[in-house]
Structure formats: C-alpha cells, structure tokens
Design an enzyme around this catalytic site. Structure first.
Site: not given
Length: 213
Positions: A139, A110, A41
């Site tokens: 995040k 998610s 990511r």
C-alpha cells in the site's frame, strides 16, 4: 446482530504476490494453517474479476466457517453474499455502508490517527484495522508507520476490537498482541510465501502460544 468473527489471523489477499498460484489457491492453502478471516483486496481488478474471485473464495471458506470480507466494494460484497466489508478513511462512510449491508454483516474500518479514533465513523463499525505498524510495499500511499508504541496507545483509546495492520511478519506477533491487538493482519508474509500453509501456521502457533502464557 453482526455475525461472530475472529480477528486472530486476518489474511488480506494480493493477486500480484500470489503469482501464478493465484489468490484462491493461496487462500485455500493458508486456511489449513490457521487463518481465521480473509479479506479480498484487489483495487485494480475489474468488477467481474472481483465477483468471480469472491465467489470462488466463498466456496473455499464456507466449509471452514471463515468469513469473507470485501475491501471497499459494497456492491461486490452484496452481489456474492460475502460476510462483510472493510473500508478506509477515503471510502464510503461507515453509516452509509451499514445502511447498505444491513445489521448482520461485518464492517471493518482502517484507522491510523487519534483523530480518526474520535470520529463518527466508528459507530457503525465492528472492528478497527489500526496501522500501518510498519512501512509496507502493498500500500504505497499508506500513512506514516505507528510502531508498537503507537499501536498500544491507539488500542488503549479504541472502543472496538482491533487488528494490527501493515508490514507484519511472524516475528512481530507477540509484540502486536502485547500492545493490545486482538489479532494481526497479514499480506505478503503469507500471500508471497512458498508454502502459505506453513507460513500461516507459524503465525497461528505464535498467537496460540502467546495467549496460553
């Protein structure tokens, strides 16, 4: 049929947290501690950087039989032959992702609300990342933390395997698994650790001990 995968200790990379050691070397060390799945990511990286990093990670992971999941970027996953893709609620719909990656690659999604659990996106997915369990600096635009009670309630409604996500540290392992999660997803507690192997081993030992009870 989707390839087998183990959600027990799911490492998500972060190039900023890895620092000068780098993502690939951090992952190399962490998998010796018991990581079972790795997600690349890096939303700010260029496509070329993602392809290069994913290729290097595959060289590290494949001798151990650990799948590489690419966050969001279906094109990168297909270009390097990664084992799967993970998408969020604002990314490409899972039915479109499944059409592109085929039936054999792993597809994660998610979720953070009961409404999302009841949505059409779950059909093509193989597992759910449910959270965030806690607030997390990795995040900033994440949804409101759900805590252990929220995790347990959502797991009870989920029809797919679940990995708990969001701000998880080693001391949270037992409660996350007791809430019904099949594993825990970790970023900073391993990526930023001075000794990624030892940090991962702490998680893995706790998971093994909990399951042996």
């Amino acid at each position: 049929m989707t390839m087998p995968f183990d959600l027990s200790l799911y490492l998500i990379t972060d190039s900023g947290l890895a620092g000068p050691r780098g993502v690939v070397e951090t992952v190399r060390q962490a998998i010796t501690g018991g990581v079972t799945l790795v997600q690349l990511r890096d939303p700010d990286a260029t496509t070329r950087t993602l392809v290069d990093t994913a290729t290097a990670l595959l060289d590290v992971l494949r001798p151990y039989g650990i799948p590489l999941i690419v966050n969001d970027r279906v094109d990168v996953a297909l270009a390097v032959g990664a084992e799967g893709v993970h998408v969020g609620q604002s990314d490409m719909p899972t039915d479109k992702v499944r059409q592109l990656i085929g039936p054999d690659r792993i597809l994660g999604l998610s979720t953070s609300t009961f409404e999302q659990l009841a949505g059409d996106d779950l059909g093509p997915a193989d597992y759910l990342g449910i959270g965030p369990l806690f607030a997390t600096s990795t995040k900033p635009n994440a949804s409101t933390p759900i805590g252990f009670d929220g995790l347990a309630a959502m797991v009870a409604k989920a029809s797919l395997p679940v990995v708990a996500i969001g701000g998880i540290k080693a001391e949270h392992v037992e409660r996350a698994l007791a809430a019904g999660a099949d594993g825990v997803s970790v970023i900073s507690a391993i990526m930023a650790a001075e000794d990624p192997a030892r940090a991962a081993r702490d998680f893995a030992d706790r998971i093994e001990h909990f399951r042996s009870q």
